[in-house]
Write a protein that holds these residues in place. Sequence first.
Motif, PDB file in Angstrom:
ATOM      1  N   GLY A   1       0.810  -1.203   0.000  1.00 27.58           N
ATOM      2  CA  GLY A   1       0.000   0.000   0.000  1.00 27.58           C
ATOM      3  C   GLY A   1       0.847   1.258   0.000  1.00 27.58           C
TER       4      GLY A   1
ATOM      5  N   ARG B   1       0.432   4.790  -1.871  1.00 26.89           N
ATOM      6  CA  ARG B   1       0.252   6.003  -1.073  1.00 26.89           C
ATOM      7  C   ARG B   1       1.299   7.040  -1.410  1.00 26.89           C
ATOM      8  NH1 ARG B   1      -0.181   2.459   4.240  1.00 26.89           N
ATOM      9  NH2 ARG B   1      -2.186   1.514   3.807  1.00 26.89           N
TER      10      ARG B   1
ATOM     11  N   ILE C   1      -0.771  11.696  -3.500  1.00 27.56           N
ATOM     12  CA  ILE C   1      -0.903  12.406  -2.228  1.00 27.56           C
ATOM     13  C   ILE C   1      -1.928  13.508  -2.380  1.00 27.56           C
ATOM     14  CG2 ILE C   1       0.296  13.846  -0.587  1.00 27.56           C
ATOM     15  CD1 ILE C   1       2.662  12.270  -0.892  1.00 27.56           C
ATOM     16  N   TRP C   2      -2.976  13.410  -1.601  1.00 24.47           N
ATOM     17  CA  TRP C   2      -3.988  14.458  -1.620  1.00 24.47           C
ATOM     18  C   TRP C   2      -3.797  15.299  -0.383  1.00 24.47           C
ATOM     19  CZ3 TRP C   2      -8.657  10.839  -2.919  1.00 24.47           C
ATOM     20  CH2 TRP C   2      -8.520  10.420  -4.251  1.00 24.47           C
TER      21      TRP C   2
ATOM     22  N   ARG D   1     -11.633  14.386   5.311  1.00 29.75           N
ATOM     23  CA  ARG D   1     -11.886  12.956   5.171  1.00 29.75           C
ATOM     24  C   ARG D   1     -11.139  12.362   3.984  1.00 29.75           C
ATOM     25  NH1 ARG D   1     -13.948  11.489   9.847  1.00 29.75           N
ATOM     26  NH2 ARG D   1     -15.988  12.334  10.294  1.00 29.75           N
ATOM     27  N   GLN D   2     -10.950  13.176   2.923  1.00 27.77           N
ATOM     28  CA  GLN D   2     -10.344  12.642   1.719  1.00 27.77           C
ATOM     29  C   GLN D   2      -8.845  12.868   1.673  1.00 27.77           C
ATOM     30  OE1 GLN D   2     -12.393  14.646  -1.392  1.00 27.77           O
ATOM     31  NE2 GLN D   2     -14.389  13.829  -0.801  1.00 27.77           N
ATOM     32  N   ALA D   3      -8.327  13.685   2.581  1.00 21.34           N
ATOM     33  CA  ALA D   3      -6.944  14.121   2.429  1.00 21.34           C
ATOM     34  C   ALA D   3      -5.971  13.146   3.084  1.00 21.34           C
ATOM     35  CB  ALA D   3      -6.779  15.498   3.047  1.00 21.34           C
ATOM     36  N   ASP D   4      -4.732  13.129   2.574  1.00 23.96           N
ATOM     37  CA  ASP D   4      -3.673  12.325   3.169  1.00 23.96           C
ATOM     38  C   ASP D   4      -2.694  13.185   3.941  1.00 23.96           C
ATOM     39  OD1 ASP D   4      -4.529  10.024   1.763  1.00 23.96           O
ATOM     40  OD2 ASP D   4      -3.628  10.888  -0.011  1.00 23.96           O
TER      41      ASP D   4
ATOM     42  N   GLN E   1      -8.404  10.208   7.524  1.00 19.33           N
ATOM     43  CA  GLN E   1      -8.366   8.738   7.530  1.00 19.33           C
ATOM     44  C   GLN E   1      -6.946   8.241   7.665  1.00 19.33           C
ATOM     45  OE1 GLN E   1     -11.208   7.007   7.499  1.00 19.33           O
ATOM     46  NE2 GLN E   1     -12.117   9.020   7.609  1.00 19.33           N
ATOM     47  N   ASN E   2      -6.788   6.960   8.037  1.00 26.57           N
ATOM     48  CA  ASN E   2      -5.595   6.650   8.801  1.00 26.57           C
ATOM     49  C   ASN E   2      -4.191   6.780   8.258  1.00 26.57           C
ATOM     50  OD1 ASN E   2      -4.802   6.607  11.270  1.00 26.57           O
ATOM     51  ND2 ASN E   2      -5.812   4.739  11.857  1.00 26.57           N
ATOM     52  N   PRO E   3      -3.740   6.298   7.165  1.00 27.84           N
ATOM     53  CA  PRO E   3      -2.380   6.728   6.868  1.00 27.84           C
ATOM     54  C   PRO E   3      -2.391   8.218   6.559  1.00 27.84           C
ATOM     55  CG  PRO E   3      -2.964   4.839   5.568  1.00 27.84           C
ATOM     56  CD  PRO E   3      -4.221   5.385   6.148  1.00 27.84           C
TER      57      PRO E   3
END
Lengths: 197, 303
Positions: free
Chosen positions: A30, A34, A38-39, A74-77, A101-103
């Motif tokens: 993953g 990832r 990157i968002w 919610r959508q961002a990294d 969200q987690n990572p």
Amino acid sequence: MALNENEKINEIDVNELDCRDTLTFWEKFGNIFRSKSIWMLHYCTGCGAMELPPTMTSRFDMERIGMAPMATPRQADVLLITGYLSVKTLRRIIYTYEQMQNPKYVVGFGSCTLNGGVYYDSYAVISRLDYYIPVDLYIAGCMPRPEAVMSGFKKLMDMIKKGEALGWKRYQKYYDWYKKNQIRALGEVYVKDEFHE
Amino acid sequence: MSTFFKATLLVLLAFFWQLTLAGIQRKVTARIHRRVGSPWYQNFIDLFKTWSKSSISHGFIYDFGVLMALGGTIATLIFVPAGHIVVFDKLDNFFVIVYLLAVGSLGMAMSAVGSGNPWASIGVMRALTQMLAYEIPYIMTVFGIIYANKTASIHAIAQAQQTMGILGWNMFRMPLGVIVGFISLMGMLGKKPYDAPIAPAEIASGPLVEYGGKHLGMLMLQHEFATFVEVGLFVNLFLGGGTLIAFLIKYFIVYILATMIASVVARFKIDQLVVFYYKVPLALALIQTAIVIFTGLGVSIWL
Ligand code: SF4
């Protein structure tokens, strides 16, 4: 934020990389995806945000390395802390960070997030970001130029691919410590009330 | 068994083709903005990345709606003929597709409202309003086609156009209709002048505001499948379908053209959008349908 003598932060070494051993095969797999997509959440907190428009648009073109702005946590990294962070904004940053969200990764821009910068002894501005949320990468400069921002993001991608950007695991592991620091900076307000704090 | 095989093939085709095109579309937009742009496989990476993230739930309706949207859209997809791949011959009725497509949209609307975020409710409200705006001119034009061909089967309509060569396409026989169809198509795809439902700067992505991780990945996939249905329908109805290769080429041209228009215009407000759809495309559709009904087939002087 300026500290009283009797309120010194109890430093513990939260930056040890002992979370690293738990990387399973699927996490490594993953991490490749990832690191290539990157968002980022452009909730811009300080003057470093000025450097983001040239980084995003034609001249430096952030999209060519797979980065895109996203409008909601919610959508961002990646959460960008672009510069000084006042205590009032810190609360929003913590809400925002905990909604992601987690990572999830945090990038601190400029010397203000490192050591307070020009706001070093101010009553309203926190002086070190990584007491409050785990920072994966700092980009030095006051303010960092777009070249520095781009090279910082490339570095972040390498770290994600190698599994070194583990701030989110650190936040889970040392949650008590982070929470204590947050409450100390924010005062005694525990109630999550946006309008009467 | 052969039906199952064909349906799987169609879903796989839609997955790879549409995701590749979505990457190319980002590249085209970037070139128009004088940027380099992301590589063509970027959308695959984005999709797999969202599936590798954790995600949260806001309750049963929230989870179920996502599955209903994806499942409903895949169910719609296998009714759309792509070249020779016609899964349900004689059953690929226009009305079946339009009704099934609504299942996907309603699943998403239900799920978004179930998340309890006010932005999501506003976005869903805008999406349904926009649907009401573009569906009426579109359906009216398609009624003209159905009246002229005396059948509502998409495959039969596509085949009827191929017998007369390139001038037999409904695009040339109904020039007003194809304009209406294209404007409605841009509304269906949520492309730029008509992207009021997912305005990121105003309402934080609208219906998608609470989705993250795997839920978001499934909805992105649903969006790509819905795009395949909508563009595929347009190609079959107005551009004459054709063989699989011809279908994909026409699909490419239509989709990239919509992208190019979208990358240079700004967003309509939702009220302007409804007024626009009810003025220009509806008037054109009325004229077109009147021509078809009273003078036989479209511009029959050319034939
Ligand atoms: S480091 Fe400099 S540019 Fe960045 S927030 Fe602080 S004062 Fe502003």
